[in-house]
Design an enzyme around this catalytic site. Structure first.
Site, PDB file in Angstrom:
ATOM      1  N   ASN A  22       1.071  -1.006   0.181  1.00 54.54           N
ATOM      2  CA  ASN A  22       0.041  -0.334   0.019  1.00 54.54           C
ATOM      3  C   ASN A  22       0.860   1.456  -0.153  1.00 54.54           C
ATOM      4  OD1 ASN A  22      -2.186   2.170   0.271  1.00 54.54           O
ATOM      5  ND2 ASN A  22      -2.253   1.268   2.543  1.00 54.54           N
ATOM      6  N   LEU A  23       1.288   1.803  -0.863  1.00 50.48           N
ATOM      7  CA  LEU A  23       1.916   2.959  -1.104  1.00 50.48           C
ATOM      8  C   LEU A  23       1.283   4.098  -0.717  1.00 50.48           C
ATOM      9  CD1 LEU A  23       3.428   2.335  -4.843  1.00 50.48           C
ATOM     10  CD2 LEU A  23       3.998   2.362  -2.598  1.00 50.48           C
ATOM     11  N   LYS A  24       0.380   4.591  -0.067  1.00 43.77           N
ATOM     12  CA  LYS A  24      -0.705   5.205   0.484  1.00 43.77           C
ATOM     13  C   LYS A  24      -0.350   7.258  -0.295  1.00 43.77           C
ATOM     14  CE  LYS A  24      -0.377   3.649   4.531  1.00 43.77           C
ATOM     15  NZ  LYS A  24       0.053   3.046   5.962  1.00 43.77           N
ATOM     16  N   HIS A  41      -9.757   0.164   5.039  1.00 34.79           N
ATOM     17  CA  HIS A  41      -8.231   0.668   5.602  1.00 34.79           C
ATOM     18  C   HIS A  41      -8.704   2.150   6.837  1.00 34.79           C
ATOM     19  CE1 HIS A  41      -4.235   2.457   6.318  1.00 34.79           C
ATOM     20  NE2 HIS A  41      -4.052   0.823   5.699  1.00 34.79           N
ATOM     21  N   GLU A  80      -4.839  -4.844  10.395  1.00 33.69           N
ATOM     22  CA  GLU A  80      -3.896  -3.999  10.424  1.00 33.69           C
ATOM     23  C   GLU A  80      -4.910  -4.236  11.311  1.00 33.69           C
ATOM     24  OE1 GLU A  80      -2.198  -3.232   6.409  1.00 33.69           O
ATOM     25  OE2 GLU A  80      -3.741  -2.085   6.704  1.00 33.69           O
ATOM     26  N   GLY A  92       2.198   2.056  10.409  1.00 36.01           N
ATOM     27  CA  GLY A  92       2.952   3.320  11.366  1.00 36.01           C
ATOM     28  C   GLY A  92       3.988   3.417  12.578  1.00 36.01           C
ATOM     29  N   SER A 100       3.574  -2.017   9.977  1.00 32.64           N
ATOM     30  CA  SER A 100       4.549  -2.400  11.135  1.00 32.64           C
ATOM     31  C   SER A 100       5.268  -3.940  10.628  1.00 32.64           C
ATOM     32  CB  SER A 100       5.248  -1.651  11.783  1.00 32.64           C
ATOM     33  OG  SER A 100       4.930  -0.590  12.246  1.00 32.64           O
TER      34      SER A 100
HETATM   35  P1  13P Z   1       2.877   0.598   7.551  1.00 32.51           P
HETATM   36  O1  13P Z   1       3.510  -1.022   6.660  1.00 32.51           O
HETATM   37  O2  13P Z   1       3.275   1.165   7.397  1.00 32.51           O
HETATM   38  O3  13P Z   1       2.979  -0.190   8.857  1.00 32.51           O
HETATM   39  O4  13P Z   1       1.583   0.872   7.343  1.00 32.51           O
HETATM   40  C1  13P Z   1       0.723  -0.416   7.024  1.00 32.51           C
HETATM   41  C2  13P Z   1      -0.258  -0.078   6.177  1.00 32.51           C
HETATM   42  O5  13P Z   1      -1.534   0.579   6.348  1.00 32.51           O
HETATM   43  C3  13P Z   1      -0.815  -0.913   4.985  1.00 32.51           C
HETATM   44  O6  13P Z   1      -2.047  -0.951   4.588  1.00 32.51           O
END
Ligand code: 13P
Length: 236
Positions: free
Chosen positions: A6-8, A86, A155, A161, A191
């Protein structure tokens, strides 16, 4: 297994294209299903072995929904995969379970592959495992858990994060419970790094990982694909 990035809100179109090319080259040699969710402006008709999905969309063909994209904008790039529920959309953008369920229904009707995210915030986690499971149960409301193109991602909000993760035992326990709700592939996210990904992937009832920050390094993300290949060769 499923290895998803997920590149956000990261990368330009140019950066995304080179990322997809690099990861695609690696994934070609792998037996894993590799998915990438780029930022909206980087959606395109990529010639790639990767599954390219949208991080979000409004449940509409088109219309007056300022700032959103609908089905028409996804169809232009033959996108048939979407991330729904999400934690950042639930908690930062304020999406309700009712709206998320409506979105799920719409994209299910369109035959999309749906990666549906669930997970509890810190205060719920601290209240214990019963409270955690009760909280997550509410995130299944209005969701067709038998949908054949469903992938679920657990998640925990407090792990996203932050560098924090549940223990391996905790992940195994929660995943075993979530598998009772749906037999869909179940990913762990929050994470995931190259230092812990293999341990997560090796767990029972973990069918893959959904990776945020660490996936921004193509090399790290490819290493996770490699771990999954190794585990499959070792007959996980
Ligand atoms: P991180 O890997 O940065 O914790 O994010 C996870 C996430 O939200 C994937 O959708």
């Amino acid at each position: 297994m499923i290895i998803a990035a997920n590149l956000k809100t990261n990368f330009t179109r140019k950066e995304t294209a080179s990322y997809i090319e690099e990861v695609g080259k690696y994934a070609q040699k792998s037996a894993q299903k590799v998915m990438v969710f780029p930022a909206m402006t980087s959606l395109d008709n990529y010639l790639t072995p990767l599954t390219i999905g949208s991080q979000n969309a409004y449940p509409t063909l088109n219309g007056a929904f300022t700032g959103e994209i609908g089905l028409e904008q996804l169809q232009e790039f033959e996108i048939k995969t979407i991330l729904i529920g999400h934690s950042e959309r639930r908690h930062i953008l304020g999406e309700s379970q009712a709206f998320i369920a409506q979105k799920f229904e719409y994209f299910k009707d369109q035959g999309f592959e749906i990666v549906y995210c669930v997970g509890e915030p810190k205060e719920v986690r601290e209240a214990g495992s019963e409270a955690t499971l009760e909280y997550i149960a509410k995130q299944y409301e209005g969701i067709d858990t038998t949908y054949d193109k469903l992938i679920i991602a657990y998640e925990p909000v407090w792990a996203i994060g932050t560098g924090l993760t549940p223990t391996l035992k905790d992940i195994e326990t929660i995943h075993a419970e979530l598998k009772k709700k749906s037999t869909a592939p179940l990913l762990y996210g929050g994470s995931v790094k190259i230092t812990n990904a293999k341990d997560f992937l090796a767990l029972d009832n973990v069918d893959g990982v959904l990776v945020g920050s660490a996936a921004l390094y193509a090399e790290h993300f490819c290493t996770m694909i490699e771990y999954a290949d190794e585990l499959e060769n070792e007959n996980k």
